[in-house]
Motif scaffolding. Sequence first.
Motif, PDB file in Angstrom:
ATOM      1  N   UNK A 276     114.484  -8.451 -36.996  1.00  0.00           N
ATOM      2  CA  UNK A 276     115.356  -7.604 -36.188  1.00  0.00           C
ATOM      3  C   UNK A 276     116.656  -7.344 -36.929  1.00  0.00           C
ATOM      4  N   UNK A 277     117.376  -6.319 -36.490  1.00  0.00           N
ATOM      5  CA  UNK A 277     118.616  -5.919 -37.156  1.00  0.00           C
ATOM      6  C   UNK A 277     119.859  -6.523 -36.520  1.00  0.00           C
ATOM      7  N   UNK A 278     119.797  -6.791 -35.225  1.00  0.00           N
ATOM      8  CA  UNK A 278     120.993  -7.204 -34.489  1.00  0.00           C
ATOM      9  C   UNK A 278     120.707  -8.431 -33.628  1.00  0.00           C
ATOM     10  N   UNK A 279     121.793  -9.064 -33.189  1.00  0.00           N
ATOM     11  CA  UNK A 279     121.686 -10.196 -32.271  1.00  0.00           C
ATOM     12  C   UNK A 279     121.305  -9.674 -30.882  1.00  0.00           C
ATOM     13  N   UNK A 280     120.327 -10.323 -30.266  1.00  0.00           N
ATOM     14  CA  UNK A 280     119.922  -9.990 -28.894  1.00  0.00           C
ATOM     15  C   UNK A 280     120.061 -11.253 -28.056  1.00  0.00           C
ATOM     16  N   UNK A 281     120.703 -11.114 -26.885  1.00  0.00           N
ATOM     17  CA  UNK A 281     120.951 -12.268 -26.022  1.00  0.00           C
ATOM     18  C   UNK A 281     120.399 -11.996 -24.629  1.00  0.00           C
ATOM     19  N   UNK A 282     119.853 -13.050 -24.018  1.00  0.00           N
ATOM     20  CA  UNK A 282     119.293 -12.911 -22.671  1.00  0.00           C
ATOM     21  C   UNK A 282     119.418 -14.252 -21.955  1.00  0.00           C
ATOM     22  N   UNK A 283     119.717 -14.204 -20.655  1.00  0.00           N
ATOM     23  CA  UNK A 283     119.893 -15.431 -19.879  1.00  0.00           C
ATOM     24  C   UNK A 283     118.815 -15.542 -18.803  1.00  0.00           C
ATOM     25  N   UNK A 284     118.269 -16.742 -18.648  1.00  0.00           N
ATOM     26  CA  UNK A 284     117.309 -17.018 -17.586  1.00  0.00           C
ATOM     27  C   UNK A 284     117.796 -18.235 -16.795  1.00  0.00           C
TER      28      UNK A 284
ATOM     29  N   UNK B   2     120.758 -23.101 -16.366  1.00  0.00           N
ATOM     30  CA  UNK B   2     120.909 -21.813 -17.058  1.00  0.00           C
ATOM     31  C   UNK B   2     120.458 -21.978 -18.502  1.00  0.00           C
ATOM     32  N   UNK B   3     119.677 -21.016 -18.983  1.00  0.00           N
ATOM     33  CA  UNK B   3     119.220 -20.991 -20.378  1.00  0.00           C
ATOM     34  C   UNK B   3     119.692 -19.679 -21.008  1.00  0.00           C
ATOM     35  N   UNK B   4     120.623 -19.779 -21.952  1.00  0.00           N
ATOM     36  CA  UNK B   4     121.156 -18.608 -22.639  1.00  0.00           C
ATOM     37  C   UNK B   4     120.535 -18.569 -24.033  1.00  0.00           C
ATOM     38  N   UNK B   5     119.693 -17.574 -24.273  1.00  0.00           N
ATOM     39  CA  UNK B   5     118.992 -17.469 -25.550  1.00  0.00           C
ATOM     40  C   UNK B   5     119.586 -16.346 -26.391  1.00  0.00           C
ATOM     41  N   UNK B   6     119.822 -16.630 -27.661  1.00  0.00           N
ATOM     42  CA  UNK B   6     120.243 -15.611 -28.623  1.00  0.00           C
ATOM     43  C   UNK B   6     119.275 -15.638 -29.795  1.00  0.00           C
ATOM     44  N   UNK B   7     118.825 -14.462 -30.202  1.00  0.00           N
ATOM     45  CA  UNK B   7     117.962 -14.317 -31.379  1.00  0.00           C
ATOM     46  C   UNK B   7     118.692 -13.429 -32.367  1.00  0.00           C
ATOM     47  N   UNK B   8     118.682 -13.821 -33.649  1.00  0.00           N
ATOM     48  CA  UNK B   8     119.461 -13.089 -34.645  1.00  0.00           C
ATOM     49  C   UNK B   8     118.696 -12.994 -35.962  1.00  0.00           C
ATOM     50  N   UNK B   9     118.998 -11.958 -36.756  1.00  0.00           N
ATOM     51  CA  UNK B   9     118.406 -11.886 -38.092  1.00  0.00           C
ATOM     52  C   UNK B   9     118.954 -13.003 -38.972  1.00  0.00           C
ATOM     53  N   UNK B  10     118.111 -13.552 -39.841  1.00  0.00           N
ATOM     54  CA  UNK B  10     118.527 -14.643 -40.735  1.00  0.00           C
ATOM     55  C   UNK B  10     117.785 -14.498 -42.063  1.00  0.00           C
ATOM     56  N   UNK B  11     118.379 -13.821 -43.031  1.00  0.00           N
ATOM     57  CA  UNK B  11     117.699 -13.627 -44.318  1.00  0.00           C
ATOM     58  C   UNK B  11     117.614 -14.881 -45.177  1.00  0.00           C
TER      59      UNK B  11
END
Length: 204
Positions: free
Chosen positions: A6-14, A20-29
């Motif tokens: 992916x190109x950008x950080x995406x965050x979502x909370x459940x 509360x679970x706050x998840x962030x996914x980010x690019x990592x070369x």
Amino acid sequence: MPYKTLDDVVEHETEVRRSRFVCAVAPAPSEQAAREFITARRALYADATHNCTAYVIGSGARRSDDDGEPGGTAGTPMLDVLLRRGYADVVTVVTRFFGGVLLGAGGLVRAYGGAVGETLDRVTPVTMVEARLVTVSIDHAHAGRLENDLRGRYDVRGVTYGSEAAFDVAVADPAGFAEWLATATAGRARASAGEPLFVRAEDA
């Protein structure tokens, strides 16, 4: 093998049973980029109960950390989701704020894996395909036109001017590239294949 990133950080909370679970996914070369992102998230949520992590770098490094949750209930299911979805060069951090209700081992696995899965559902994936770095050499008199043609069609990674002009080009179809190059330069250019790499599918 192709993979997704992916190109950008995406965050979502459940929320699961008041936690509360706050998840962030980010690019990592690189592993360093993954570790820096993890450090930043842990600093951002220093007051959280847990900051669990997982990352996949290329076809090599695969790491996960439960950060105090029972072994195998957080980082491992997070990593499993990344791998099952075909992602690489990516890092994820799931931050948990404990809500007072114990989830049990199975509940934790589902919560952490589910947090990553739901976040990936919101990602616009970038597909990466196998390619090779090809160095193209040509005399200076014809270099300008060739550079323009290359940049219009291919991913030029570097240019060097010595006794000749040399262009480093990421190529997904070496045979097709060689045919195009021979036609475009009337056979004046030479090409030598270098290291393997990955390029975005749309640039292939």
